[in-house]
Design a protein around this motif. Structure first.
Motif, mmCIF file in Angstrom:
data_model
loop_
_atom_site.group_PDB
_atom_site.id
_atom_site.type_symbol
_atom_site.label_atom_id
_atom_site.label_comp_id
_atom_site.label_asym_id
_atom_site.label_seq_id
_atom_site.Cartn_x
_atom_site.Cartn_y
_atom_site.Cartn_z
ATOM 1 N N TYR A 7 0.849 -17.597 50.533
ATOM 2 C CA TYR A 7 2.077 -18.356 50.780
ATOM 3 C C TYR A 7 2.190 -19.518 49.797
ATOM 4 N N PHE A 8 1.097 -20.225 49.604
ATOM 5 C CA PHE A 8 1.090 -21.376 48.703
ATOM 6 C C PHE A 8 1.449 -20.950 47.287
ATOM 7 N N ASN A 9 0.847 -19.884 46.797
ATOM 8 C CA ASN A 9 1.077 -19.436 45.420
ATOM 9 C C ASN A 9 2.416 -18.747 45.226
ATOM 10 N N ILE A 10 2.888 -18.045 46.247
ATOM 11 C CA ILE A 10 4.131 -17.286 46.098
ATOM 12 C C ILE A 10 5.353 -18.150 46.368
ATOM 13 N N VAL A 11 5.271 -19.042 47.325
ATOM 14 C CA VAL A 11 6.458 -19.790 47.746
ATOM 15 C C VAL A 11 6.424 -21.256 47.333
ATOM 16 N N TYR A 12 5.382 -21.970 47.703
ATOM 17 C CA TYR A 12 5.410 -23.430 47.609
ATOM 18 C C TYR A 12 5.479 -23.941 46.179
ATOM 19 N N VAL A 13 4.716 -23.380 45.274
ATOM 20 C CA VAL A 13 4.644 -23.921 43.916
ATOM 21 C C VAL A 13 5.652 -23.298 42.961
ATOM 22 N N LYS A 14 6.434 -22.364 43.416
ATOM 23 C CA LYS A 14 7.393 -21.694 42.545
ATOM 24 C C LYS A 14 8.704 -22.471 42.453
ATOM 25 N N PRO A 15 9.312 -22.501 41.278
ATOM 26 C CA PRO A 15 10.547 -23.269 41.121
ATOM 27 C C PRO A 15 11.749 -22.664 41.838
ATOM 28 N N TYR A 16 11.724 -21.357 42.131
ATOM 29 C CA TYR A 16 12.878 -20.751 42.778
ATOM 30 C C TYR A 16 13.057 -21.205 44.213
ATOM 31 N N THR A 17 12.075 -21.886 44.778
ATOM 32 C CA THR A 17 12.251 -22.411 46.128
ATOM 33 C C THR A 17 13.168 -23.629 46.139
ATOM 34 N N ARG A 18 13.408 -24.196 44.985
ATOM 35 C CA ARG A 18 14.288 -25.368 44.881
ATOM 36 C C ARG A 18 15.541 -25.068 44.057
ATOM 37 N N VAL A 19 15.893 -23.811 43.986
ATOM 38 C CA VAL A 19 17.000 -23.398 43.134
ATOM 39 C C VAL A 19 18.349 -23.901 43.646
ATOM 40 N N GLY A 20 18.476 -24.186 44.930
ATOM 41 C CA GLY A 20 19.754 -24.650 45.480
ATOM 42 C C GLY A 20 20.220 -25.942 44.859
ATOM 43 N N VAL A 21 19.345 -26.914 44.796
ATOM 44 C CA VAL A 21 19.696 -28.200 44.201
ATOM 45 C C VAL A 21 19.970 -28.042 42.711
ATOM 46 N N TYR A 22 19.177 -27.224 42.047
ATOM 47 C CA TYR A 22 19.371 -26.974 40.627
ATOM 48 C C TYR A 22 20.731 -26.322 40.372
ATOM 49 N N ALA A 23 21.119 -25.380 41.215
ATOM 50 C CA ALA A 23 22.407 -24.695 41.057
ATOM 51 C C ALA A 23 23.577 -25.651 41.253
ATOM 52 N N ILE A 24 23.464 -26.567 42.196
ATOM 53 C CA ILE A 24 24.524 -27.562 42.390
ATOM 54 C C ILE A 24 24.684 -28.414 41.144
ATOM 55 N N GLY A 25 23.567 -28.833 40.557
ATOM 56 C CA GLY A 25 23.620 -29.612 39.323
ATOM 57 C C GLY A 25 24.248 -28.840 38.173
ATOM 58 N N LEU A 26 23.883 -27.562 38.053
ATOM 59 C CA LEU A 26 24.480 -26.729 37.007
ATOM 60 C C LEU A 26 25.983 -26.557 37.209
ATOM 61 N N ALA A 27 26.390 -26.309 38.459
ATOM 62 C CA ALA A 27 27.818 -26.120 38.742
ATOM 63 C C ALA A 27 28.611 -27.384 38.449
ATOM 64 N N LEU A 28 28.077 -28.531 38.847
ATOM 65 C CA LEU A 28 28.773 -29.786 38.581
ATOM 66 C C LEU A 28 28.846 -30.063 37.085
ATOM 67 N N GLY A 29 27.758 -29.807 36.362
ATOM 68 C CA GLY A 29 27.768 -29.980 34.912
ATOM 69 C C GLY A 29 28.784 -29.070 34.236
ATOM 70 N N TYR A 30 28.870 -27.830 34.696
ATOM 71 C CA TYR A 30 29.845 -26.887 34.146
ATOM 72 C C TYR A 30 31.270 -27.354 34.424
ATOM 73 N N LEU A 31 31.521 -27.820 35.641
ATOM 74 C CA LEU A 31 32.850 -28.309 36.008
ATOM 75 C C LEU A 31 33.257 -29.503 35.155
#
Length: 104
Positions: A7-31
């Protein structure tokens, strides 16, 4: 590997677990990039002004000097929590179980 280590290696340390915040930033930057140099609608300007006003107020509260000791303490906890979690998970020598203090 145990369940917790997986669980630690697959979920916790992976960047895709925080992709929601990153996507909001990308969408706002694009807008903002698409609207650059064009006239903005009144609704967009008004909503942006309200959000900026609320965030300027929040920034004022969070910038108080009284928060400095707490911010240093939480930053230190942030820096060492991964070490503590890794050592805790690495020291488990039994199958996963749940009790009053831990859920393994």
């Amino acid at each position: 590997m145990s369940f917790n280590a997986d669980y630690f290696n697959i979920v916790y340390v992976k960047p895709y677990t925080r992709v929601g915040v990153y996507a909001i930033g990308l969408a706002l930057g694009y807008l903002i990039h698409k609207k650059k140099g064009k006239k903005l609608s009144k609704v967009f300007v008004f909503s942006g002004s309200v959000i900026a006003g609320v965030l300027g107020f929040v920034n004022t509260i969070l910038s108080w000097n009284a928060w400095i000791p707490l911010s240093r303490l939480t930053y230190a906890a942030y820096l060492i929590h991964l070490i503590i979690l890794t050592s805790e998970i690495g020291s488990i020598r039994s199958l996963p179980y749940a009790d009053m203090y831990y859920i393994h």
